[in-house]
Design an enzyme around this catalytic site. Structure first.
Site, PDB file in Angstrom:
ATOM      1  N   GLN A 180       0.825  -1.217   0.000  1.00 32.09           N
ATOM      2  CA  GLN A 180       0.000   0.000   0.000  1.00 32.09           C
ATOM      3  C   GLN A 180       0.853   1.259   0.000  1.00 32.09           C
ATOM      4  OE1 GLN A 180      -2.447  -0.545   3.484  1.00 32.09           O
ATOM      5  NE2 GLN A 180      -3.422  -2.369   2.647  1.00 32.09           N
ATOM      6  N   HIS A 251      -0.618   0.092   5.603  1.00 29.67           N
ATOM      7  CA  HIS A 251      -1.091   1.054   6.614  1.00 29.67           C
ATOM      8  C   HIS A 251      -0.132   2.229   6.799  1.00 29.67           C
ATOM      9  CE1 HIS A 251      -3.626  -2.399   8.566  1.00 29.67           C
ATOM     10  NE2 HIS A 251      -3.835  -2.249   7.267  1.00 29.67           N
ATOM     11  N   GLU A 344     -14.230   3.450  10.007  1.00 30.80           N
ATOM     12  CA  GLU A 344     -14.754   4.511  10.873  1.00 30.80           C
ATOM     13  C   GLU A 344     -14.757   5.883  10.218  1.00 30.80           C
ATOM     14  OE1 GLU A 344     -12.518   4.480  14.528  1.00 30.80           O
ATOM     15  OE2 GLU A 344     -13.265   2.487  15.096  1.00 30.80           O
ATOM     16  N   TYR A 354      -8.724   7.048  20.018  1.00 31.13           N
ATOM     17  CA  TYR A 354      -9.813   6.472  19.212  1.00 31.13           C
ATOM     18  C   TYR A 354      -9.915   4.955  19.362  1.00 31.13           C
ATOM     19  CZ  TYR A 354     -10.764  11.117  17.840  1.00 31.13           C
ATOM     20  OH  TYR A 354     -11.122  12.439  17.920  1.00 31.13           O
ATOM     21  N   TYR A 365      -9.191 -10.614  10.136  1.00 26.05           N
ATOM     22  CA  TYR A 365      -9.429 -11.066   8.768  1.00 26.05           C
ATOM     23  C   TYR A 365      -9.751 -12.553   8.711  1.00 26.05           C
ATOM     24  CZ  TYR A 365      -8.007  -6.651   6.736  1.00 26.05           C
ATOM     25  OH  TYR A 365      -7.952  -5.344   6.378  1.00 26.05           O
TER      26      TYR A 365
HETATM   27  C1  HEC Z   1      -5.405  -8.949   5.076  1.00 28.44           C
HETATM   28  C2  HEC Z   1      -5.434  -9.069   3.662  1.00 28.44           C
HETATM   29  C3  HEC Z   1      -5.495 -10.466   3.077  1.00 28.44           C
HETATM   30  C4  HEC Z   1      -6.454 -11.425   3.284  1.00 28.44           C
HETATM   31  C5  HEC Z   1      -7.658 -11.335   4.198  1.00 28.44           C
HETATM   32  C6  HEC Z   1      -6.108 -12.515   2.404  1.00 28.44           C
HETATM   33  N1  HEC Z   1      -4.963 -12.241   1.735  1.00 28.44           N
HETATM   34 FE1  HEC Z   1      -4.065 -13.438   0.357  1.00 28.44          FE
HETATM   35  N2  HEC Z   1      -2.574 -12.064   0.166  1.00 28.44           N
HETATM   36  C7  HEC Z   1      -2.522 -10.846   0.769  1.00 28.44           C
HETATM   37  C8  HEC Z   1      -1.362 -10.119   0.316  1.00 28.44           C
HETATM   38  C9  HEC Z   1      -0.955  -8.725   0.740  1.00 28.44           C
HETATM   39  C10 HEC Z   1      -0.711 -10.976  -0.599  1.00 28.44           C
HETATM   40  C11 HEC Z   1       0.487 -10.659  -1.483  1.00 28.44           C
HETATM   41  C12 HEC Z   1       1.791 -10.884  -0.899  1.00 28.44           C
HETATM   42  C13 HEC Z   1       2.865 -10.428  -1.849  1.00 28.44           C
HETATM   43  O1  HEC Z   1       2.576 -10.049  -3.002  1.00 28.44           O
HETATM   44  O2  HEC Z   1       3.994 -10.473  -1.437  1.00 28.44           O
HETATM   45  C14 HEC Z   1      -1.501 -12.194  -0.659  1.00 28.44           C
HETATM   46  C15 HEC Z   1      -1.183 -13.289  -1.458  1.00 28.44           C
HETATM   47  C16 HEC Z   1      -1.966 -14.394  -1.627  1.00 28.44           C
HETATM   48  C17 HEC Z   1      -1.665 -15.507  -2.488  1.00 28.44           C
HETATM   49  C18 HEC Z   1      -0.421 -15.660  -3.309  1.00 28.44           C
HETATM   50  C19 HEC Z   1      -0.599 -15.046  -4.651  1.00 28.44           C
HETATM   51  C20 HEC Z   1       0.542 -15.322  -5.585  1.00 28.44           C
HETATM   52  O3  HEC Z   1       0.718 -14.490  -6.505  1.00 28.44           O
HETATM   53  O4  HEC Z   1       1.259 -16.310  -5.432  1.00 28.44           O
HETATM   54  C21 HEC Z   1      -2.706 -16.374  -2.410  1.00 28.44           C
HETATM   55  C22 HEC Z   1      -2.863 -17.698  -3.136  1.00 28.44           C
HETATM   56  C23 HEC Z   1      -3.657 -15.808  -1.492  1.00 28.44           C
HETATM   57  N3  HEC Z   1      -3.170 -14.620  -1.036  1.00 28.44           N
HETATM   58  C24 HEC Z   1      -4.859 -16.414  -1.164  1.00 28.44           C
HETATM   59  C25 HEC Z   1      -5.718 -15.911  -0.201  1.00 28.44           C
HETATM   60  C26 HEC Z   1      -6.919 -16.591   0.207  1.00 28.44           C
HETATM   61  C27 HEC Z   1      -7.459 -17.860  -0.412  1.00 28.44           C
HETATM   62  C28 HEC Z   1      -7.466 -15.846   1.187  1.00 28.44           C
HETATM   63  C29 HEC Z   1      -8.687 -16.157   2.030  1.00 28.44           C
HETATM   64  C30 HEC Z   1      -8.649 -17.409   2.763  1.00 28.44           C
HETATM   65  C31 HEC Z   1      -6.616 -14.697   1.396  1.00 28.44           C
HETATM   66  N4  HEC Z   1      -5.572 -14.776   0.537  1.00 28.44           N
HETATM   67  C32 HEC Z   1      -6.857 -13.677   2.318  1.00 28.44           C
HETATM   68  C33 HEC Z   1      -3.434 -10.337   1.664  1.00 28.44           C
HETATM   69  C34 HEC Z   1      -4.563 -10.987   2.106  1.00 28.44           C
END
Ligand code: HEC
Length: 469
Positions: A180, A251, A344, A354, A365
């Site tokens: 971000q 953040h 909020e 706050y 999450y």
């Molecule tokens: C709080 C935010 C958040 C939540 C909720 C979240 N993710 Fe992610 N996820 C991320 C972020 C940020 C990355 C990327 C990390 C990076 O690019 O280095 C990621 C990466 C991934 C990847 C890897 C993608 C790749 O290109 O290899 C997968 C698969 C994934 N998430 C699946 C899920 C699944 C399924 C869920 C729900 C069960 C989930 N994520 C929930 C933030 C989140």
């Protein structure tokens, strides 16, 4: 056991055709279960249609961490802590992991997102047209004259954008485009016509530990020539101590706004270290107040408190993504992201807590409880809150002439909800809201233009809203 046994015992009774259709049903059911899990645990970050948001898209079939089913299962189970992807090991069982992967692999176009609001709409009163296109994630739009705006791109460029022209401003400080973070807000001095100061906020790497980052605020001037524009006279207004720089990529805050008394306000998000939002020796999770030259107002609430950042104005703020001083009432309005739920709208006051993460209307999450409290003594309640989250981003007060009926209302953008909310406030009281635009794309910023139109920053363009006749 029942499921496997059932399948095994019925299989030999079925014809090949029936078997195929039973298999299809099985996959459909698995997709349905996976989809329910996705909505519950994933869409707040990865987007309702897997188009991405706080996290990368999963609809493009490009996998940074490996593209086999096992790779995807591993990422979901273990998370990617530093990148901000939570671990779901505790909440999603092995069978359900398979459902989730099946769903992610399935045709995403068949998925219809649930509606998350029954807020009245005034969309039929506005006409939407493109004002600037081919932008790369514009983060902030700030008008400096009729038809000319300063526009930041998160990836690090500052532009002077006119109706049909665009010029890059060279020599601005280098920002780190991570998660971000990046080049964030741009604002001009309330006395810009006389002094020409332009203010920037961005993600700054510590020079001795360049993987660690913190929000920094500078000001400078822009020298515009016929073929180029240059950033000059830079001054640092706020820079955290190196010990407070953090590696996470999320953040960062950080909208800039001014009051009539010469103060500049900006927010810094908690950087994923939620407890630090309550710690006055840390700059994160706070709204800060400084003078326009970076000096500290003598009456800031924590001046003289040992170890405290003297610029802190309020604390317990999770991730401020909008701050604006209301020109009529002087109220400092702020919008901030909750975790899952609990976005909020706050009225920011000196020295006030706050409450993040002690109180919140949101949950973790991964669905587990974050805090049992939505209210505690000594902690301020939001003026209003959005659950489920709409992912508020960008905030202004409508001050133009084109929509006289809306003058004085807040314009609040939303990323995940892809909307602009028109919020009716009186003093510090919330009186309701309506949807101004919806489903045009994730809204990063919104502002009243000098012509009275409303300008909205979307992922690749800025649109202009005028009354529909
Ligand atoms: C709080 C935010 C958040 C939540 C909720 C979240 N993710 Fe992610 N996820 C991320 C972020 C940020 C990355 C990327 C990390 C990076 O690019 O280095 C990621 C990466 C991934 C990847 C890897 C993608 C790749 O290109 O290899 C997968 C698969 C994934 N998430 C699946 C899920 C699944 C399924 C869920 C729900 C069960 C989930 N994520 C929930 C933030 C989140």
């Amino acid at each position: 056991m029942s499921r496997l046994l059932f399948l095994a015992s019925t299989a030999f009774l079925l014809t090949a055709c029936q078997q195929a259709s039973a298999q299809k049903k099985d996959i459909e059911r698995s997709i349905e279960r996976g989809q329910a899990l996705y909505v519950e645990y994933c869409e707040s970050c990865h987007g309702v249609n897997m188009e991405g948001g706080q996290a990368p898209t999963m609809a493009d079939d490009i996998w940074v961490y490996g593209g086999t089913d096992a790779d995807i299962r591993r990422v979901i189970k273990e998370g990617l802590e530093e990148a901000g992807m939570p671990a779901f090991d505790d909440v999603i069982r092995a069978q359900n992991l398979d459902d989730l992967v099946t769903y992610i692999r399935s045709d995403v176009e068949t998925f219809i997102p649930p509606t998350i609001d029954d807020v009245p709409s005034v969309q039929d009163q506005v006409k939407i047209e493109d004002w600037a296109t081919d932008l790369d994630e514009p983060w902030a739009v700030h008008f400096i004259g009729d038809g000319t705006a300063l526009v930041t791109e998160k990836s690090g460029k500052l532009w002077l954008v006119g109706n049909n022209s665009r010029m890059e401003i060279k020599g601005i400080p280098a920002s780190v485009d991570k998660g971000q973070g990046g080049l964030l807000d741009v604002a001009t001095d309330p006395d810009y016509a006389e002094n020409r100061w332009v203010y920037l906020s961005f993600t700054h790497p510590d020079k001795n530990a360049p993987k660690t980052l913190m929000t920094k605020i500078v000001r400078g001037k822009i020298l515009v020539g016929t073929v180029r524009a240059d950033w000059t006279d830079e001054e640092t207004l706020f820079q955290a101590q190196p010990k407070d720089y953090i590696e996470t990529g999320y953040h960062f805050g950080s909208r800039i706004t001014f009051d009539d008394a010469g103060h500049l306000f900006f927010g810094i998000g908690d950087r994923g270290k939620k407890e630090e939002a309550q710690d006055l020796t840390r700059p994160n999770g706070k709204i800060h107040r400084i003078m326009r030259d970076g000096s500290i107002p003598a009456d800031n609430p924590f001046v003289g408190v040992e170890g405290a950042y003297p610029s802190i104005y309020s604390y317990g703020n999770r991730n401020p993504q909008g701050t604006i001083v209301h020109p009529k009432t002087g109220v400092i309005w702020e919008t901030e992201h909750g975790p899952r739920g609990g976005d909020e709208l706050n009225a920011i006051k000196s020295g006030v807590n706050y409450g993040w993460p002690k109180i919140s209307y949101g949950i973790n999450y991964n669905g587990t409880e974050l805090t049992p409290y939505t209210a505690l003594p000594g902690m301020e309640q939001p003026v209003s809150q959005w659950t489920p989250s709409i992912a508020v981003c960008g905030l202004d007060v409508y001050t133009g002439d084109l929509f006289p009926q809306w003058r004085g209302r807040l314009l609040a953008g939303a990323l995940a909800n892809q909307s602009v909310r028109l919020i009716d406030v009186e003093g510090e009281t919330y009186r309701g809201e309506s949807i101004l635009i919806k489903d045009q794309g994730r809204v990063r910023d919104v502002t009243t233009g000098p012509d009275g139109a409303i300008y909205v920053a979307l992922p690749r363009r800025i649109v202009r809203l005028t009354p529909k006749d």
